[in-house]
Motif scaffolding. Sequence first.
Motif, short mmCIF file in Angstrom:
data_model
loop_
_atom_site.label_atom_id
_atom_site.label_comp_id
_atom_site.label_asym_id
_atom_site.label_seq_id
_atom_site.Cartn_x
_atom_site.Cartn_y
_atom_site.Cartn_z
N LEU A 185 0.82 -1.21 0.00
CA LEU A 185 0.00 0.00 0.00
C LEU A 185 0.86 1.26 0.00
O LEU A 185 0.45 2.30 -0.54
N LEU A 186 2.04 1.19 0.58
CA LEU A 186 2.96 2.32 0.50
C LEU A 186 3.42 2.55 -0.94
O LEU A 186 3.52 3.69 -1.40
N TYR A 187 3.69 1.45 -1.65
CA TYR A 187 4.03 1.55 -3.07
C TYR A 187 2.88 2.19 -3.83
O TYR A 187 3.07 3.08 -4.66
N LEU A 188 1.66 1.72 -3.53
CA LEU A 188 0.48 2.19 -4.24
C LEU A 188 0.20 3.66 -3.93
O LEU A 188 -0.25 4.42 -4.78
N HIS A 189 0.50 4.06 -2.70
CA HIS A 189 0.29 5.46 -2.29
C HIS A 189 1.13 6.41 -3.13
O HIS A 189 0.70 7.52 -3.47
N ASP A 190 2.33 5.97 -3.50
CA ASP A 190 3.23 6.82 -4.28
C ASP A 190 2.98 6.73 -5.78
O ASP A 190 3.61 7.46 -6.56
N CYS A 191 2.07 5.85 -6.18
CA CYS A 191 1.75 5.70 -7.60
C CYS A 191 0.90 6.87 -8.08
O CYS A 191 0.02 7.35 -7.36
N VAL A 192 1.16 7.37 -9.28
CA VAL A 192 0.36 8.44 -9.86
C VAL A 192 -0.98 7.87 -10.33
O VAL A 192 -1.01 6.92 -11.11
N TRP A 193 -2.08 8.44 -9.85
CA TRP A 193 -3.40 7.90 -10.15
C TRP A 193 -4.10 8.60 -11.31
O TRP A 193 -5.06 8.06 -11.87
N ASN A 194 -3.67 9.79 -11.67
CA ASN A 194 -4.38 10.56 -12.69
C ASN A 194 -3.81 10.38 -14.09
O ASN A 194 -4.26 11.03 -15.03
N ARG A 195 -2.82 9.51 -14.24
CA ARG A 195 -2.23 9.24 -15.55
C ARG A 195 -2.46 7.79 -15.93
O ARG A 195 -2.61 6.91 -15.08
N TYR A 196 -2.48 7.54 -17.24
CA TYR A 196 -2.59 6.16 -17.71
C TYR A 196 -1.38 5.36 -17.25
O TYR A 196 -0.28 5.91 -17.09
N PRO A 197 -1.55 4.06 -17.06
CA PRO A 197 -0.40 3.22 -16.69
C PRO A 197 0.55 3.08 -17.87
O PRO A 197 0.23 3.46 -19.00
N GLU A 198 1.73 2.53 -17.60
CA GLU A 198 2.69 2.32 -18.69
C GLU A 198 2.09 1.36 -19.71
O GLU A 198 1.32 0.46 -19.38
N ILE A 199 2.44 1.56 -20.96
CA ILE A 199 1.88 0.76 -22.04
C ILE A 199 2.40 -0.68 -21.98
O ILE A 199 3.60 -0.90 -21.75
N ASN A 200 1.50 -1.63 -22.10
CA ASN A 200 1.85 -3.05 -22.25
C ASN A 200 2.59 -3.65 -21.05
O ASN A 200 3.27 -4.66 -21.19
N GLY A 201 2.47 -3.03 -19.87
CA GLY A 201 3.15 -3.57 -18.70
C GLY A 201 4.65 -3.67 -18.89
O GLY A 201 5.29 -4.66 -18.49
N GLU A 202 5.25 -2.64 -19.48
CA GLU A 202 6.64 -2.68 -19.93
C GLU A 202 7.62 -3.12 -18.85
O GLU A 202 8.44 -4.03 -19.06
N ASN A 203 7.58 -2.50 -17.69
CA ASN A 203 8.57 -2.82 -16.65
C ASN A 203 8.34 -4.20 -16.03
O ASN A 203 9.29 -4.88 -15.63
N LEU A 204 7.08 -4.62 -15.95
CA LEU A 204 6.81 -5.97 -15.44
C LEU A 204 7.32 -7.01 -16.44
O LEU A 204 7.84 -8.06 -16.03
N ARG A 205 7.19 -6.73 -17.72
CA ARG A 205 7.74 -7.64 -18.73
C ARG A 205 9.26 -7.77 -18.56
O ARG A 205 9.81 -8.87 -18.65
N LYS A 206 9.92 -6.66 -18.29
CA LYS A 206 11.37 -6.70 -18.09
C LYS A 206 11.73 -7.56 -16.88
O LYS A 206 12.69 -8.34 -16.91
N LYS A 207 10.95 -7.41 -15.81
CA LYS A 207 11.24 -8.15 -14.59
C LYS A 207 11.00 -9.65 -14.77
O LYS A 207 11.78 -10.49 -14.30
N LEU A 208 9.92 -10.00 -15.46
CA LEU A 208 9.65 -11.41 -15.75
C LEU A 208 10.72 -11.98 -16.68
O LEU A 208 11.13 -13.14 -16.54
N ALA A 209 11.16 -11.17 -17.63
CA ALA A 209 12.21 -11.62 -18.55
C ALA A 209 13.49 -11.96 -17.80
O ALA A 209 14.15 -12.96 -18.09
N ARG A 210 13.84 -11.14 -16.81
CA ARG A 210 15.03 -11.44 -16.00
C ARG A 210 14.84 -12.73 -15.21
O ARG A 210 15.77 -13.53 -15.08
#
Length: 354
Positions: free
Chosen positions: A49-74
């Motif tokens: 929830l601390l992570y979520l608190h710092d997340c920007v809520w008024n903007r669209y999320p990153e396209i195609n889950g880019e950073n999560l794809r990078k983390k799964l790839a690693r």
Amino acid sequence: MIESKINGWIRKEILNQSLYTVNNLNTPIKLNQNESPIDWPKDIKKQFLLYLHDCVWNRYPEINGENLRKKLARKFHLSKNQIIIGKGSNEVIQAITTATLSSGDIVCHLSPTFALYSLLSQHRGAKIIQSKLDYEFNVVLDDLINKSAMAKLTFIANPNSPTGKLLPIEIVKKVAEQTSGLVIVDEAYIDFSGGSAIPLIEQFENIIITRTFSKAWSLASFRLGYGIMHNSLALEIQKCMLPFNIDSPSALAGHFLLDHMDHIKKTISAIVDEREKLAIKLNALHGVKAWSSRTNFFMLETPLSPSVTFRKLAENGILVRDISSYPLCEKVIRVTVGTAKENKRLYKIITNLL
């Protein structure tokens, strides 16, 4: 009246299907949807929830889950271009069928298996051919190879649902070798069994693997899954995903869990341990059979009919899945492994029913 106009508006493939539903009986113990019985610990939730608190809520999320794809790839030693992210693995499967199937194309899957393969394929007007399991719920290899050779898509749930059986990777390999179509290996429950087909990705361009965070990773409420495949396939199938399909909270949850693998491993170990202990106790009862499983659920036979067993358990506060309408499953219900307390209650009720 709108009813008279529906036939002209809606495609016949949709009109001919029933709505996908689940039984929503309100019972204290819920063992019907193969969810993890173990929620995130409160301290991990607070960190998230601390992570979520710092997340920007008024903007669209990153396209195609880019950073999560990078983390799964690693994690899997792959390129991020081999991975697509979906709202659960179901959305990945939907994108695959949308990208590949036209009316009249042939789709092969095991029988019995997860109903969504047939449902989504029929949305596209595909023809379904089933490779029936034998009476011990094992794959009939020659039949599967022969039918998959005719198919544009072949779905293999591994481990399979509702049987809980794990196919040797050699079977997946043989199917991929013998068909010119795509082979989709649904590994929703692979964390409970091991034996992933990911090592085959480099060898076979026609294999796609789908996975989910909903089961072993205790994230069913967020809806997050992914597909692994050749990068050229991923590029085309990504086109069938809606833009910005992965909301920031879900993507953050995926990141967060990948940083807490010790907790995930403990959760998996606890569920597998409970599964084995419960199966041993149930199989010691006269007339009861808990089928061997490599997942977080198992098929269960009792001297009573599945409908009666289902009803009696529900009356005692336990919701399971009556799968007796599935091929070969006329005598069984499906039971998700619960917590130690829930499993103890299930065993007591089953004992009292005999």
